[in-house]
Every structure is written in structure tokens, then in C-alpha cells.
Enzyme design. Structure first.
Site, PDB file in Angstrom:
ATOM      1  N   GLU A 193      -3.118   1.147  -1.261  1.00 27.55           N
ATOM      2  CA  GLU A 193      -3.668   1.398  -2.763  1.00 27.55           C
ATOM      3  C   GLU A 193      -3.305   3.227  -3.012  1.00 27.55           C
ATOM      4  OE1 GLU A 193      -3.286  -1.339  -3.813  1.00 27.55           O
ATOM      5  OE2 GLU A 193      -5.300  -2.215  -3.878  1.00 27.55           O
ATOM      6  N   GLY A 202     -20.349   0.894  23.607  1.00 30.43           N
ATOM      7  CA  GLY A 202     -19.961   1.142  24.811  1.00 30.43           C
ATOM      8  C   GLY A 202     -18.765   0.396  25.006  1.00 30.43           C
ATOM      9  N   PRO A 250      10.749   0.270   0.753  1.00 33.29           N
ATOM     10  CA  PRO A 250      11.147   0.903   2.114  1.00 33.29           C
ATOM     11  C   PRO A 250      11.339   2.302   1.837  1.00 33.29           C
ATOM     12  CG  PRO A 250      12.238  -1.287   1.841  1.00 33.29           C
ATOM     13  CD  PRO A 250      11.485  -0.917   0.482  1.00 33.29           C
ATOM     14  N   ARG A 285      -4.966  17.843  -8.693  1.00 30.91           N
ATOM     15  CA  ARG A 285      -4.304  17.981  -9.776  1.00 30.91           C
ATOM     16  C   ARG A 285      -5.201  18.061 -11.223  1.00 30.91           C
ATOM     17  NH1 ARG A 285       0.964  14.042  -9.230  1.00 30.91           N
ATOM     18  NH2 ARG A 285       2.389  15.745  -8.182  1.00 30.91           N
TER      19      ARG A 285
END
Length: 382
Positions: free
Chosen positions: A363, A339, A128, A375
Site C-alpha cells: 500500500e 526467548g 515488475p 511534500r
């Protein structure tokens, strides 16, 4: 799906998997989505084709496929249902991690049931309070004699509750990635429980729950790959997992494009078939071109991962970012081409848009994919 550069074995894999997807997934995908049904019997049929342990060594009951083979499989499966294909990608990531990092006793204990899909697997990294910043996870594993005691909560876990095997990343040491270890937890371990099934935008054909570890005591032989190696194991697993999700985006988007071609060929406006309108042809051409470019990048990244190329993490991140953004964009444009019909459930397009949207998040979010690539580009200059 282009076949120009595929081997005969790969062509056979694609044909078999497409047949499976069209027979066992596509006819039921809408009902599974509406009923939030997780088709366990169908998953076991997939295992009969060797799709329960795709990257697991053959001596352990797996199929011994390469990542280059795997992206073909997941693209084909997702043409039938991206939600089920996505779960199979996660299950195969779990099985691969045990095969790659487990000792012989661990491989013997878990790989047989996983490859047959009598037991399903779930991957437990996110918390969390620790999503993109995975190294900040707070679930702890305290050593107590010959056991570890795990306490914490994992969030957004695909297959949770239905799965028997959970690879759980928990902190055994100091803060940061070096303090993380990987454990195998089983569904019946005392102290393990699950939150309610999340109410989601898409991916409704598989359960997503919290995994709650309330003093789960496991023997030390549940430690996977040694103390302090969990973060490295998790990231290496995600390299392959990102390719699986990228390929699922290709398959779902290709299905949306095919449906658009059929719809435009069948519909008329202002006295002519919609398919004959040049403006709509240009849209279709762009969708097909973008998918072909994404497919090429996914396959290049898969080959790099198979070859052990040191640049493969960056390539996997590129492929995941590009293919999932492209896949969702193509599906969204397919809805527009339909549509008002695209907004109706029975046409299946709105489900594809909903299913493919989450691929840009799981992921590793696509923002994190950009960070990984950046990086790699700037690291040598520091």
C-alpha cells in the site's frame, strides 16, 4: 483496545468482529500459514457479518460503515490472523472503488457478488518495473472500436487467481499520472492469466501472483470513472487501504503483546516469575504505550478521511508509516520476550513477525509515506 471514545454501535462492531476472529481465524491461522491455504469459506462467513462491502452503500448491499468504523474492524480481525485481515482490507478497497466511481450499471453488476464475497476482488497497480513510482506504469489499454485491449503484467497482486474482479490501472494516454485509466477485468476474460503463487516470508494464507494481461479485450463499459482518472482513483483507494493495513498492524501487534503477558506470567527464572522483573515490565509498558499512540493516530486519520479533510492523505500516510513500523517492532520485541519459544512456530509469535513485516512495504512503502508527508509540509513553501 481502548473503548473510551467509541460509540455504542462501534463497541458492538468491535465485540462482534473480535468474536468472529477468535472463533473463525485464530484457531486456524498457523495451519493456514503452513499449508498456504486461502480460506474461501471463512471469507464468506465474514461477508455474512457485512465485512465484504464495509464501505459500500447500503442500497448496493454494503454495510455503509465509515473509515473510523473500519479501522476498528481490521484491528479486531488481525488479532486472529493479519494475513486474512489484510486481504479483507484489499477486497474492501476494490468494492469501495466500484461503489464510489462506478456508474449504476457497474455497481449493479459487481457490487452484489463482491459484498457477498461470492466474488473476490484484487487491486492491480504495481508492475515488475513500476512499484513505488506507480505513475510510471507501462500496462497499456488501446482503444479498438467499442473495446479496450489491455496488455501488460501486474506484480504482487493479493488474491490473484482466486479473485473474480480485478481493478487494473492501465495507460490510455501519455506518460505520467494523467495518462492512466482504471478498468474492471474479470477472471474469465480471454487473455487473462496468472503467474505461480509467490513463495513469501509471510502472508501465506492468501495467494500472491502476477496478473498477466495478454491482449485482454474488454468492452468500453469496463472503464471505471472515465479516461485519465485512473491514477486519482488509485490514490484515493490507497488512502483508505493504508488505514486498513495500519489497523491490521495494530491488531497483530496487540495479539503479540497479549501473548507476551501470558508467557511472562507463566514462566519463572531465578526463583521468580518473569512478569515480576522490572526490566521486562518496562519493555511491556513501552510496547503498550507505542501501540496506544499508533492507534490514536490511525483513528485521527480515519476521522479526517471521513470528514473530507484536505490533509487526510498526509494523515493517512503518517498513520500507515507509524502504525506499521510500530506494529512490527512490537511483534519483534514480543518474540524476544518469549526467548527461544518465540522462534517456534507453535507459539504463533514468529508468524506475527513475518506477517507484519510486509505491512511496511505494501500500500506504498514507508519511504513513500515519508515522501507524501514531506511534500505536504513543504508544498506551501515552494
Amino acid at each position: 483496545m481502548t473503548s473510551a471514545l467509541l460509540t455504542d454501535d462501534q463497541l458492538a462492531i468491535v465485540e462482534t468482529t473480535l468474536d468472529f476472529a477468535q472463533e473463525h481465524l485464530a484457531p486456524h491461522a498457523l495451519a493456514w500459514d503452513q499449508e498456504k491455504h486461502f480460506p474461501l469459506a471463512v471469507l464468506r462467513k465474514a461477508a455474512d457479518l457485512g465485512l465484504g462491502g464495509m464501505y459500500v452503500a447500503e442500497d448496493a448491499g454494503g454495510s455503509g460503515l465509515t473509515r473510523a468504523d473500519g479501522v476498528l474492524v481490521f484491528e479486531a480481525l488481525a488479532s486472529g490472523c493479519p494475513s486474512i485481515a489484510g486481504y479483507l482490507s484489499i477486497h474492501n478497497m476494490v468494492a469501495w472503488m466500484i461503489d464510489r466511481y462506478g456508474d449504476e450499471a457497474q455497481r449493479a453488476r459487481w457490487l452484489g457478488p463482491l459484498t457477498s464475497m461470492d466474488w473476490l476482488g484484487s487491486y492491480c497497480l504495481t508492475e515488475p518495473g513500476a512499484g513505488s513510482d506507480a505513475a510510471a506504469l507501462s500496462t497499456r489499454a488501446e482503444r479498438d472500436g467499442g473495446d479496450y485491449v489491455l496488455t501488460g503484467v501486474k506484480q504482487f497482486i493479493s488474491g490473484a487467481g482466486a479473485a473474480h474482479v480485478y481493478i487494473v490501472m492501465a495507460r490510455t494516454g501519455d506518460s505520467g499520472p494523467g495518462g492512466v485509466s482504471a478498468f474492471v477485468v474479470e477472471r474469465d476474460d480471454p487473455g487473462l492469466s496468472f503467474g505461480p503463487n509467490e513463495q513469501k516470508m509471510g502472508w501465506n494464507a492468501q495467494p500472491t501472483r502476477q496478473v498477466i494481461l495478454d491482449g485482454v479485450r474488454v468492452p468500453a463499459d469496463r472503464l471505471l470513472g472515465g479516461e485519465g482518472n485512473g491514477f486519482r482513483i488509485a490514490m484515493n483507494g490507497l488512502n483508505g487501504g493504508r488505514l486498513g493495513i495500519a489497523a491490521c498492524s495494530l491488531g497483530g501487534a496487540r495479539s503479540a503483546l497479549d501473548r507476551s503477558l501470558t508467557h511472562l506470567a507463566d514462566r519463572e527464572a531465578f526463583g521468580a516469575r518473569l512478569l515480576e522483573a522490572q526490566a521486562l515490565q518496562f519493555r511491556l509498558a513501552d510496547m503498550a504505550t507505542e501501540l496506544a499512540a499508533a492507534r490514536a493516530l490511525v483513528r485521527e486519520a480515519a476521522q479526517a478521511l471521513d470528514a473530507g479533510d484536505p490533509q487526510s492523505p498526509q494523515l493517512c500516510a503518517m498513520a500507515k508509516r507509524f502504525a506499521t513500523d510500530t506494529g512490527h517492532s512490537v511483534a519483534d520485541r514480543a518474540l524476544q520476550l518469549h526467548g527461544g519459544y518465540g522462534y517456534l512456530t507453535e507459539y504463533g509469535i514468529e508468524k506475527l513477525v513475518r506477517d507484519l513485516r510486509v505491512h511496511r512495504i505494501l500500500e506504498g512503502t514507508n519511504e513513500i509515506m515519508r515522501l507524501i508527508v514531506a511534500r505536504g509540509l513543504t508544498g506551501a513553501l515552494r
